[in-house]
Design an enzyme around this catalytic site. Structure first.
Site, PDB file in Angstrom:
ATOM      1  CD  GLU A  12      -2.882  -0.793   2.429  1.00  0.00           C
ATOM      2  OE1 GLU A  12      -3.022   0.293   3.026  1.00  0.00           O
ATOM      3  OE2 GLU A  12      -3.312  -1.866   2.869  1.00  0.00           O
ATOM      4  CD  GLN A 102       8.879   9.636  10.295  1.00  0.00           C
ATOM      5  OE1 GLN A 102       8.258   9.252   9.307  1.00  0.00           O
ATOM      6  NE2 GLN A 102       8.489   9.421  11.529  1.00  0.00           N
ATOM      7  CB  ALA A 284       5.642  -0.865  14.541  1.00  0.00           C
ATOM      8  CG  ASP A 285       5.100   1.762   9.510  1.00  0.00           C
ATOM      9  OD1 ASP A 285       5.319   0.545   9.371  1.00  0.00           O
ATOM     10  OD2 ASP A 285       4.184   2.379   8.943  1.00  0.00           O
ATOM     11  CG  HIS A 307       2.650   1.847   5.696  1.00  0.00           C
ATOM     12  ND1 HIS A 307       1.477   2.441   6.041  1.00  0.00           N
ATOM     13  CD2 HIS A 307       3.078   2.509   4.613  1.00  0.00           C
ATOM     14  CE1 HIS A 307       1.208   3.427   5.198  1.00  0.00           C
ATOM     15  NE2 HIS A 307       2.170   3.472   4.320  1.00  0.00           N
TER      16      HIS A 307
END
Lengths: 337, 528
Positions: A12, A102, A284-285, A307
């Site tokens: 996605e 990021q 978590a990502d 993701h």
């Protein structure tokens, strides 16, 4: 130099694949080509928000880039050496400042000196983590991993007016510290932060009350910003644990009742809180890449998002690091190393 | 990579939303076009007048905030009345001419959503006429249910219609329909004829200038003229009537009055006013067949009528006016006619803009078969009776029709008559071999018993009788050779086979052309 080939139509997260690849390409020096970017979408190819990340990355390492135009389904990125320094990127409201941070910050951990990064644009956008998330949740964990990082929110910027500004300073990492997040520990404090700019404060108050009715007693913090930073409204639910802080947010929009906004943030917060896992979906990502760079680490999370999967796939192409996911009682354990 | 440059008006109403932060909740086209997630505007140039300067500046500030990639420029333009077509067009035309377009490095989009409708029309006209090397950009508001969306969407309109597959297909289909219409649905096979029809279709669609159809009698000039008229009427290009006249039938005083009309009492017997054919053709199409036969006085008057759309009716000192499309027909070489002083040079120049040569049947043998089918269908439509050839009968008829024995002096008209006879005489809807044999006998007999209707009579009509037998015999022989030769040069070689050997330069073709010209004849006219 061998190019890494990526398929931008997988999973996605068309944007997530691209951002992770940009960070890792800069760090490893390995060029990559990504094809079929967002193939089959209504508006296929690169969007402006993706281009802002590409342009920022290219500026930091002097990369040679092909295909960086809106609608392009193919991008080639050949990085150069990462240069520390003072950078400023104006991205307008098309992209999110936090996503640019990021993408670029991990590269600056491998630069030849300390850096500052000033990004102006949206800081609290619907489809990206709010700046508060980076500051309260992400930053402390990275500091524990040995990263020098200080992120400041100078001005809020909401979609569509933008106009916000974030300033980050960082420095090359000298030694990575392993981080294991098995459990968050006992919940110490629940806060609701209601932010309004150019819209009645009443809305934020209603959102916080609604969140309290769903999550139980919480500390309310009303942030009323000058009207010229708006219009904008966001509700953030902050859960503080001894090990870490988690944050769940929802943006108000015209026509969307305050209660609906509150329910959205509260529902996510409750799912996480009740699962007993250490980190939520988004954290978590965002932890996966630093842990892969550190060479080891682990966390438990209550949901394995697509993701996260595409992130793992991209990381696996650039770095020789084992990533293992195991299902445990009600949650998942992700281990790197 | 090319830069994207957008030029457009400040929308006094659409772009206005006050100074408060609520302005971000309203769709403002000029701001919204810089907020599209898949469009980067590298430069935005907004046109405004002095009164909306502060609005333009506010837009500039907001654009800078949401789209730092965009360079913002203001173009101040004073328009007294932005709804006045002439003023707006002139202003934008000036802009288009003075703007330093750099199409190598920049891609231009004209934002048409803001500005008056008159401005929209002017933008369109300028882009369509390529004064603006730009595509049109239209921004649209968000849908009603998307309350939180203030960005909406955009569409780029390229006026090069051939870039749109479905539109291009539609044009191709329409064009095929037109071609078929001009050919009355006859699937003609002669490539030269088909090419000519394509040209006529193009000219008919784009021009009102006169056309000249050159070809022998029966080649279908009048028929084609009528089809052109009907095609133009279908397309709303003509509103009036189709008026047809054969100039060979106009003689003396009555020629003037037939064409140009007369006032009451203009001459003895002129008891009523007569409008004349030119006035009847007002707004329509006038087909003047055999225009070469028109008298010099009539030619002069006709020229005036074509050029000025005005003329004097016979015996009247009051000008009349008529605006008509002219198609002229002739079997003559009018250039030769001009040289001999029989046709006005200025009129010839005027009608010779679009000249089309209609070959006779002999020049299009491959079209006999499609015409055969067409004639039978027409018979069926007119008489409510389907008539078909037996296979062998059809083969035999076609073999004869395309053979040397078939003279077809009357060309397609004669072929049509022959088929009408066959269809009428057919029993039980079948044309048999014996029917065909009878018809071939009839045709052969007709062609054989045309002693007076010799080649001279065919090409010169009544004027052939003005020739001495001495000349007439020679001309007949020459025409026969010409008809049996594929080209003028070849005919020349045959005719001057002896004398050419002695010449340093063989100029047979020229000799032959000059010889024919003495009789007002051209190579094309003989080939019927």
């Amino acid at each position: 130099m061998e190019w890494i080939e990526l398929d931008g139509s997988r999973g996605e997260g068309g944007g997530q694949i691209l951002r992770t690849a940009l960070s890792l390409s800069m760090i490893t020096g390995i060029p990559f080509a990504i094809e079929r970017i967002r193939a089959g979408r209504r508006k296929p190819g690169l969007l402006r928000q993706h281009l802002t990340a590409v342009q920022a990355a290219a500026a930091v390492c002097g990369a040679q880039v092909e295909g960086a135009v809106p609608g392009s389904q193919r991008l080639r990125f050949q990085p150069g050496p990462i240069r520390g320094g003072d950078y400023a990127f104006a991205i307008g409201s098309a992209g999110s400042s936090t996503l640019v941070l990021q993408t670029v910050l991990p590269a600056l951990w491998y630069a030849d000196g300390p850096s500052t990064l000033r990004v102006s644009g949206g800081t609290h956008n619907p489809a990206a983590p709010p700046a508060d998330f980076l500051i309260r949740c992400w930053q402390p964990l990275l500091q524990r991993m040995g990263v020098t990082l200080d992120i400041q929110l100078l001005r809020h910027g909401f979609y569509p007016a933008g106009g916000g500004e974030v300033l980050a300073s960082t420095a090359p990492v000298t030694a990575w510290q392993p981080l294991q997040l098995e459990s968050p520990g006992p919940l110490q404090r629940t806060r609701a932060i209601g932010v309004v700019s150019g819209v009645p404060a009443e809305i934020a108050k209603r959102e916080m009350q609604r969140a309290a009715s769903s999550l139980g007693p919480l500390d309310e913090e009303l942030r009323v910003l000058p009207a010229n930073e708006g219009p904008g409204n966001v509700l953030m639910v902050v859960l503080e644990y001894p090990e870490l802080t988690e944050l769940f947010s929802a943006c108000g929009e015209r026509g969307l009742p305050a209660e609906t906004v509150a329910d959205q943030a509260a529902r996510e917060a409750r799912h996480y809180r009740d699962s007993g896992a250490a980190v939520g979906e988004h954290l978590a990502d965002q932890l996966l890449l630093p842990m892969a760079l550190a060479g080891q680490g682990s966390f438990t999370t209550h949901r394995l998002s697509s993701h996260l999967h595409s992130n793992m796939e991209v990381i696996g192409k650039f770095l020789a690091v084992d990533m293992e996911t195991r299902e445990m009682a009600g949650c998942y354990r992700v281990e790197l190393g | 990579m090319k830069k994207t440059v957008v030029i457009g008006f400040v929308g006094i109403q659409l772009d206005y939303a006050g100074k408060g932060s609520a302005r971000w909740e309203k769709w403002r086209p000029t701001v919204a076009l810089c907020q599209q997630e898949d469009l980067v505007v590298h430069r935005l140039e907004v046109i405004h007048d002095a009164r909306s300067r502060s609005l333009a500046e506010r837009i500039g500030n907001d654009v800078a905030r949401i789209s730092p990639e965009t360079e913002f420029k203001r173009l101040e333009m004073e328009l007294r009345d932005p709804w006045d077509f002439e003023e707006v067009y002139t202003a934008l035309h000036d802009l288009a001419r003075s703007y330093p377009f750099d199409t190598e490095n920049e891609d231009y989009l004209i934002h048409i959503t803001t500005g008056t409708h008159v401005a929209q029309i002017c933008w369109f006209l300028l882009a369509e006429a390529h004064y603006l090397p730009a595509r049109l950009l239209q921004t649209s508001p968000p849908r009603k249910k998307e309350i939180a969306n203030s960005v909406g969407s955009y569409e780029i309109i390229d006026l090069d219609l051939s870039r749109y597959d479905r539109i291009a297909q539609r044009f191709a289909r329409e064009r095929d329909d037109n071609l078929s219409f001009l050919k009355s649905g006859i699937a003609t096979r002669n490539p030269a004829f088909n090419r000519m029809i394509e040209q006529i279709e193009q000219v008919a669609g784009r021009s009102r200038a006169p056309m000249l159809l050159v070809g022998p009698t029966g080649a279908g000039k009048s028929f084609l003229a009528r089809r052109v008229f009907e095609l133009k009427r279908q397309r709303q290009q003509l509103k009036g009537r189709f008026i047809e006249v054969n100039c060979a039938t106009l003689r003396g005083d009555s020629a003037m009055s037939t064409l140009f009309g007369h006032s009451k009492g203009a001459f003895t017997g002129a008891q009523q006013e007569r409008p004349g054919l030119l006035r009847s053709a007002d707004g329509g199409l006038l087909f003047l067949d055999e225009i070469g036969e028109l008298g010099l006085d009539e030619q002069a008057m006709l020229l005036k009528a074509i050029e000025e759309k005005r003329f004097f009716p016979f015996g009247s000192d009051q000008e009349a006016s008529s605006d008509f499309q002219l198609i002229a027909g002739t079997h003559r070489d009018l250039r030769q006619w001009v040289r001999q002083g029989k046709f006005r040079e200025d009129l010839y120049a005027r009608i010779n803009l679009w000249t089309f040569d209609l070959p006779g049947l002999a020049g299009r043998p491959e079209d006999i078969e499609p015409n055969l089918d067409y004639e039978l269908e027409r018979f069926a439509a007119e008489h409510g009776q389907q008539v078909r050839f037996n296979v062998e009968a059809r083969r035999r008829y076609l073999a004869f029709a395309t053979s040397q024995a078939a003279r077809w002096h009357g060309n397609f008209r004669e072929l049509g008559a022959s088929l009408t006879r066959l269809a009428t005489l057919a029993t039980a809807g079948r044309i048999t071999e014996s029917d065909v044999a009878d018809e071939i006998a009839r045709l052969t007999a007709t062609w054989a018993e045309e002693p007076t209707a010799d080649a001279c009579a065919q090409v010169l009509g009544g004027e052939a009788d003005q020739l001495d037998l001495f000349d007439r015999s020679q001309l007949n022989a020459v025409i026969a050779v010409c008809r049996a030769s594929p080209s003028l040069s070849e005919a020349g070689r045959r005719l001057f086979a002896v004398s050419r050997v002695e010449k340093k330069q063989s100029n047979d073709a020229d000799r032959l052309r000059k010889y024919l010209a003495r009789f007002g004849l051209s190579w094309g006219a003989l080939r019927g």
